[in-house]
Structures are given as C-alpha cells and as structure tokens.
Write an enzyme that holds these catalytic residues in place. Structure first.
Site, PDB file in Angstrom:
ATOM      1  N   GLU A  72       0.861  -1.198   0.000  1.00  0.00           N
ATOM      2  CA  GLU A  72       0.000   0.000   0.000  1.00  0.00           C
ATOM      3  C   GLU A  72       0.886   1.233   0.000  1.00  0.00           C
ATOM      4  O   GLU A  72       1.785   1.369   0.825  1.00  0.00           O
ATOM      5  CB  GLU A  72      -0.944  -0.018   1.202  1.00  0.00           C
ATOM      6  CG  GLU A  72      -1.683   1.279   1.474  1.00  0.00           C
ATOM      7  CD  GLU A  72      -2.491   1.825   0.291  1.00  0.00           C
ATOM      8  OE1 GLU A  72      -3.371   1.111  -0.205  1.00  0.00           O
ATOM      9  OE2 GLU A  72      -2.227   2.970  -0.142  1.00  0.00           O
ATOM     10  N   ALA A  76      -1.036   4.186   4.991  1.00  0.00           N
ATOM     11  CA  ALA A  76      -2.141   3.835   5.905  1.00  0.00           C
ATOM     12  C   ALA A  76      -3.067   2.881   5.152  1.00  0.00           C
ATOM     13  O   ALA A  76      -3.259   3.038   3.936  1.00  0.00           O
ATOM     14  CB  ALA A  76      -2.902   5.083   6.322  1.00  0.00           C
ATOM     15  N   LEU A  77      -3.592   1.917   5.871  1.00  0.00           N
ATOM     16  CA  LEU A  77      -4.492   0.949   5.227  1.00  0.00           C
ATOM     17  C   LEU A  77      -5.921   1.500   5.168  1.00  0.00           C
ATOM     18  O   LEU A  77      -6.238   2.488   5.799  1.00  0.00           O
ATOM     19  CB  LEU A  77      -4.437  -0.376   5.989  1.00  0.00           C
ATOM     20  CG  LEU A  77      -3.079  -1.085   5.885  1.00  0.00           C
ATOM     21  CD1 LEU A  77      -2.971  -2.206   6.907  1.00  0.00           C
ATOM     22  CD2 LEU A  77      -2.850  -1.616   4.468  1.00  0.00           C
ATOM     23  N   GLY A  79      -7.562   2.348   2.237  1.00  0.00           N
ATOM     24  CA  GLY A  79      -7.837   2.876   0.901  1.00  0.00           C
ATOM     25  C   GLY A  79      -8.605   4.181   0.896  1.00  0.00           C
ATOM     26  O   GLY A  79      -8.637   4.934   1.879  1.00  0.00           O
ATOM     27  N   GLY A 184      -7.893   0.460  -6.911  1.00  0.00           N
ATOM     28  CA  GLY A 184      -9.004   1.386  -6.674  1.00  0.00           C
ATOM     29  C   GLY A 184      -9.234   2.422  -7.761  1.00  0.00           C
ATOM     30  O   GLY A 184      -9.012   2.173  -8.951  1.00  0.00           O
ATOM     31  N   SER A 185      -9.660   3.607  -7.324  1.00  0.00           N
ATOM     32  CA  SER A 185     -10.078   4.636  -8.284  1.00  0.00           C
ATOM     33  C   SER A 185      -9.641   6.007  -7.808  1.00  0.00           C
ATOM     34  O   SER A 185      -9.224   6.186  -6.656  1.00  0.00           O
ATOM     35  CB  SER A 185     -11.605   4.605  -8.429  1.00  0.00           C
ATOM     36  OG  SER A 185     -12.210   4.925  -7.203  1.00  0.00           O
ATOM     37  N   GLY A 220     -22.161  17.627 -10.406  1.00  0.00           N
ATOM     38  CA  GLY A 220     -22.519  16.208 -10.381  1.00  0.00           C
ATOM     39  C   GLY A 220     -23.424  15.883  -9.207  1.00  0.00           C
ATOM     40  O   GLY A 220     -23.031  16.037  -8.049  1.00  0.00           O
ATOM     41  N   GLY A 312     -18.018  11.674 -10.914  1.00  0.00           N
ATOM     42  CA  GLY A 312     -17.662  10.269 -11.101  1.00  0.00           C
ATOM     43  C   GLY A 312     -16.204  10.000 -10.763  1.00  0.00           C
ATOM     44  O   GLY A 312     -15.444  10.927 -10.465  1.00  0.00           O
ATOM     45  N   HIS A 485     -42.632  -4.151  17.022  1.00  0.00           N
ATOM     46  CA  HIS A 485     -43.344  -2.877  17.069  1.00  0.00           C
ATOM     47  C   HIS A 485     -42.873  -2.071  18.278  1.00  0.00           C
ATOM     48  O   HIS A 485     -42.681  -2.645  19.343  1.00  0.00           O
ATOM     49  CB  HIS A 485     -44.852  -3.143  17.201  1.00  0.00           C
ATOM     50  CG  HIS A 485     -45.646  -1.880  17.372  1.00  0.00           C
ATOM     51  ND1 HIS A 485     -45.925  -1.052  16.315  1.00  0.00           N
ATOM     52  CD2 HIS A 485     -46.177  -1.308  18.483  1.00  0.00           C
ATOM     53  CE1 HIS A 485     -46.610  -0.014  16.767  1.00  0.00           C
ATOM     54  NE2 HIS A 485     -46.780  -0.140  18.073  1.00  0.00           N
TER      55      HIS A 485
END
Ligand SMILES: Cc1cc2nc3c(=O)[nH]c(=O)nc-3n(C[C@H](O)[C@H](O)[C@H](O)COP(=O)(O)OP(=O)(O)OC[C@H]3O[C@@H](n4cnc5c(N)ncnc54)[C@H](O)[C@@H]3O)c2cc1C
Ligand SMILES: NC(=O)c1ccc[n+]([C@@H]2O[C@H](COP(=O)([O-])OP(=O)(O)OC[C@H]3O[C@@H](n4cnc5c(N)ncnc54)[C@H](O)[C@@H]3O)[C@@H](O)[C@H]2O)c1
Length: 506
Positions: A72, A76-77, A79, A184-185, A220, A312, A485
């Site tokens: 990574e 830091a983990l 993501g 990832g992105s 967006g 996006g 309920h």
C-alpha cells in the site's frame, strides 16, 4: 445453495493441508492460478492496494492459510474508503446532522439551548480520530492474521514480481504466485476544471475545508455531490448542484428520486439539471463558473466560493506497469476480468473499483473474498445484481435490485407495493417521517425484483430486502414475517403486504 455449501466445505478441508493433492484440486478448479508457495520466500498471494478490496482479500487469503503480502502506497491501510471516502464523509454527515437537528429540531422535542454553534476544527478532529483509529485497527488485523505489509508504490516487473518503491526511500521486489490488483479509483477530472483542493476541490478537499464556504457549487448530483452538499448545506453553505443529466442519482428508482429531490430542495439545496459547466475562472476572490444547457444554448454564469467536482471516479492504475505485463483494460481503463477475477495474464487478478461493476466498498470486499476463495480452489460468490446502494443523506435512500424503469424495460408483468413513513408509528413518534418503502414483485410468482427505501435509517433497513432478494423471496414471505413494534422495519412489512395484498395501517 446446497451444492455451493458442499463445494465450500470440500475446499475448506483441502485447504487446511497444502499438499500436492490440494494443489491439483485448486489448479483444476482455477486453472489460471499458479498454485501456492512451498517453503520459499515467495508469497502465495500478493495484493497491490490496501483498500476495502485489497485489505479484505489479504486477510481472507491469510485466513485460508496462504502466505500473503499486501503493498500500500499511502502509508495507511483502508484505501479511499477509510482515509478519504466512506468513513470521513459519514463522520461529517453525522456531526453536521447533529448540529442541524440541534438548530432546527430539538426545540420541537422540548430541548432548548441559548445558542448552538459549529466548531469546525473540533468537527474535523473527530473525523480524523475516527479515521486513524480504524486504519490502525486494520494494521492490527494484519498482524493478527500474519499478513505481511509493505508500505510503498508497487509496479509490475513481471507477472509474478512487483517492484516496490518504499515510503522510506528504499526499494524491494515482492514475488508472488498469485497477484491481485486492488488499486481502486481516483476522481474523474473535467476538461477545463483543474482541481487545486482549495477553491476547486475533489471529495478529498471537500472533507477537509478549513472554513464553511458561503456559496458551494457542486458539479454532479451523484453520491458524493449529494452527501458532501448535505454536509456543507447543514453547516450553512448555500449549495447549488449542477447536473448534466435530466435527473439526480441516475441509478435510483424514478419515483423515489423525485421525492428525494423534493426533500433535498426543502432542505435548501438548489439543482440546475440538464446543465454543463464549460469553464471556471479562479482569478478573482472566488470562482466564476460558465454554464451551458446540456443540449447547447445560451451561456450563463454562477459565482461560488468553493466548487466541488464530483462527476464520477475513474480506475487508478497509474505507474502500475500494466502495459509491461500485457493486462487488458477496457476503453475507460477498467481492468477486464473473468467471473473468477482473473485477468488475461495468468496468475494476475483484479478486484474492486479498478474493475467493471458498482464502485462501492462493500462490493470491493465481496470481490476480494471471492477472488482469494477461487485462488485457494474454493467456490467464491458475488452477485452484482444484489449489491445494495445507499446515499447517506437525511433521510437516507437505499435500494437493491431493479428500479421500476428497469422492470418495465424487462417487460415482466409486475406489482408495486408502497408504504409511507407518515403512517409508521415509530417514525411519527420520533417526528422523522419523511420517506417511503417501495417494493416491486413479479406479478405471476410474487418474487421480489427490487426494493427502494427513503427513511432516516434506510441504509440499515435495506438489508432485510437484500436477504429477501438473495433467497428469491416473495413479497408475501416478508409480509408474513413478524416484525417488532414500534420499528421503522414495520414499513417494510406493510409495503410487502401492499405488494401481494393490502396493508393494514393505510
Ligand atoms: C467521498 C467518498 C465517499 C464514499 N462513500 C462510500 C460509502 O459510503 N459506501 C461505499 O460503499 N463506498 C463509498 N465510496 C466508494 C469507496 O470508497 C470505494 O468503492 C472503495 O474504496 C473501493 O475500494 P478498493 O479497494 O477497490 O479501492 P481503494 O479504496 O481506492 O483502495 C486502493 C488503494 O490502493 C492504493 N494503491 C493504488 N495504486 C497503488 C500502487 N501502485 N501501489 C501500492 N498501492 C497502490 C491506494 O493508495 C489505495 O489506498 C466513497 C468514495 C468517496 C470518494
Ligand atoms: N454512499 C455511497 O455509497 C457513496 C458515497 C460516495 C461515493 N460513492 C461512490 O463513488 C463513486 C463516485 O461518486 P460521484 O458522486 O463522483 O459519482 P456518481 O457516478 O455517483 O455521480 C456523478 C454524477 O455526475 C454527473 N456528471 C457527470 N459528468 C458531468 C458534468 N460534466 N457536469 C455535470 N454533471 C456531470 C453524472 O450524471 C452523475 O449524476 C460513485 O460511483 C459511488 O459508487 C459511494
């Protein structure tokens, strides 16, 4: 299901003993897998990227007895999701909601303050604390499960070797019999709109503004735009959302989306639909945007202090060396995989945002588990048609399965059952009754095709529907199940009753 369980059990028994028989079994089930390490320094599995796809794949691989390393780059983990996505945004959504409630709703419940104010640095500190606790928690899980963690930027030098420029300035080569790409992105940029993370921000900048902007323009009307627009709107910004399409959140059921938009408008959010941003000028104090109707026409301008670009996200594979090993991508850069997450290159897999499918953390996690189960010669399972989507505004909107528009397009005769929260006793008791449950079911069989919920806790309520869809339930199945309920969940039961017969409380 029974077959899948049997195969899972078989896979489990075999994977406990990594004998040559295991190897044969895994190779026959997953012929693209290169097998497992046997006492050498090589890893069975190397995961590039420590986001929800990558870290979950790494932990699962280690739990299956495979020697695993995760690489990574950010130090830091967790993501995007944990560091600059799901978690910090939900922290700010919660904090800003509390402020908004204190200011606008507490008095209705008989709770009065002399004054209430925002302490933005404290709000940000609370968000940062949540993030750092959780990232450290994943490091702890890596230790517990014996996942080797390499901090640095990975790039392929061959299909079984990743060269890592480590964050302390060194370099190491990590070898693996199976390599999973989970990179990832990143934010999708717009032509002519350059992000400086000050005046023109991505979601990352919008999660860390040092002042509440007076005027925020959001480009967006998707998940990020509406969630971050809600955060800053609640804290006092005038929020205008510019959306290219004729509607907000294109993946949402049309009827629910209309109600949702009306609700957001009542909260003060303004929408400019069918509109595109064709230019931004940051030379003055603020930002001047030039807008044009999506179909073309006269230009107008709009002033803002901060502009959020949330149009996006795009797969992130920069510097990974995909071309060096010949991994195939589609025209928007997503890595192409088969149903077992294998790329066209033997022993190389891909999962999460970097492959086609919903760009969601829980989908990436499911990919990760299924991918390593296949590598280990087991049976993996992910059904992209049953991945829930949740927009964490207030109220939240959650959905699973088909929208009414999609069902119509399929041409299947169907029934619709709806129940408004205005008729739900718990929602009335807490004075938070905006929204509805809508269920779509096949007319002939009553099988549920889609469920759409707008409610304060829709993101929790939706899981009853996800299970129902996964088990091919009928609306009558939900309607005949006893629901406690008074709960919001009773609205799901009543909507199911309305689908196959009649509701009681409306
Ligand atoms: C503001 C925001 C809010 C969001 N909220 C939600 C939400 O509420 N719910 C939800 O389901 N989803 C949400 N998402 C989407 C979610 O964050 C993603 O779908 C998810 O993080 C994808 O997981 P992933 O593991 O595929 O990739 P990522 O989380 O992007 O992780 C990829 C990791 O790989 C690392 N990496 C990349 N290249 C390399 C390399 N060459 N070497 C080493 N490391 C590398 C990156 O540093 C990164 O940490 C949100 C996203 C944003 C931006
Ligand atoms: N709650 C959640 O699960 C959550 C929260 C945040 C992000 N995410 C994920 O992150 C991804 C990215 O989020 P996002 O909101 O950036 O994307 P999105 O795909 O949700 O929405 C982008 C919106 O921008 C519009 N758009 C595209 N180009 C435009 C342009 N030039 N001008 C104006 N509008 C334009 C699109 O029509 C769309 O409505 C999403 O796909 C989502 O899966 C999920």
């Amino acid at each position: 299901m029974a077959m899948a369980n049997l195969a899972r059990r078989k896979g489990f028994l075999l994977s406990r003993n990594l004998s040559s028989e295991t190897l044969k079994y895994s190779l026959s089930l997953a012929s693209f897998s290169r097998g497992f390490a046997s006492g050498s320094d090589d890893n069975d599995v190397v995961v590039v990227g420590g986001g929800p796809g990558g870290y979950v794949a790494a932990i699962k691989a280690a739990q299956l007895g495979l020697k695993t390393t995760c690489i990574e780059k950010r130090g830091a983990l967790g993501g995007t999701c944990l560091n600059v996505g799901c978690i910090p945004s939900k922290a700010l959504l919660h904090s800003s909601h509390m402020y908004h409630e204190a200011k606008h709703s507490f008095a209705n419940h008989g709770v009065k303050f002399s004054s209430v104010e925002v302490d933005l640095p404290a709000m940000m500190a609370q968000k940062d604390k949540a993030v750092s606790n959780l990232t450290r928690g994943i490091e702890g899980l890596f230790k517990k499960n014996k996942v080797n963690y390499v901090k640095g930027y990975g790039k392929f030098v061959s299909p079984s070797e990743v060269s890592v420029d480590t964050i302390d300035g060194g370099n190491t080569v990590v070898k693996g019999k199976n390599i999973i790409i989970a990179t990832g992105s990143d934010v999708k940029s717009l032509p002519g709109v350059s992000i400086d993370e000050k005046k023109i921000v991505s979601s990352t900048g919008a999660l860390a503004l040092s002042e509440i902007p007076k005027r925020l323009v959001v480009i967006g009307a998707g998940y990020i735009g509406l969630e971050m627009g809600s955060v800053w709107g609640r804290l006092g910004s005038e929020v205008t959302v510019v959306e290219f399409a004729p509607d907000i959140v294109p993946t949402m059921d049309g009827e629910v989306r209309k109600q949702f938009q009306r609700t957001l408008e009542k909260q003060g959010m303004k929408f400019m639909l069918k509109t595109k941003v064709v230019g931004v000028d940051t030379s003055g104090d603020g930002v001047k945007l030039t807008l044009e109707p999506a179909a073309g026409g006269d230009q107008t301008s709009l002033e803002a202090d901060v502009v959020l670009v949330s149009a996006g996200r795009t797969p992130f594979t920069a510097g990974l060396g995909l071309d060096k090993i010949g991994v195939e991508t589609d025209k928007v850069g997503r890595i192409l995989v088969n149903e077992r997450f294998a790329t066209n290159v033997s022993g190389v897999y891909a999962i999460g945002d970097v492959i086609p499918g919903p760009m969601l953390a829980h989908k990436a996690e499911e990919d990760g588990v299924a991918c390593v189960e296949y590598i280990a010669g087991k049976v993996g399972h992910v059904d992209y048609d049953k991945v829930p989507g949740v927009v964490y505004t207030h109220p939240e909107v959650a959905y699973v399965g088909k929208t009414e528009e999609q069902v119509k397009e399929l041409g299947v005769p169907y029934r619709v059952g709806k129940f408004p929260f205005l008729a739900n006793s718990r929602a009335k008791a807490i004075d938070d009754a905006e929204g509805l449950v809508k269920i779509l079911a096949e007319k002939e069989t009553d099988k549920i095709l889609g469920v759409h919920i707008m409610a304060p806790n829709a993101g929790e309520l939706i899981h009853e529907a996800v299970i129902a869809l996964q088990y091919d339930a009928a609306s009558e199945d939900i309607a005949r199940v006893c629901h406690a309920h008074p709960t919001m969940s009773e609205a799901v039961k009543e909507a199911a009753m309305a689908t196959f017969d009649k509701p009681i409380h409306i």
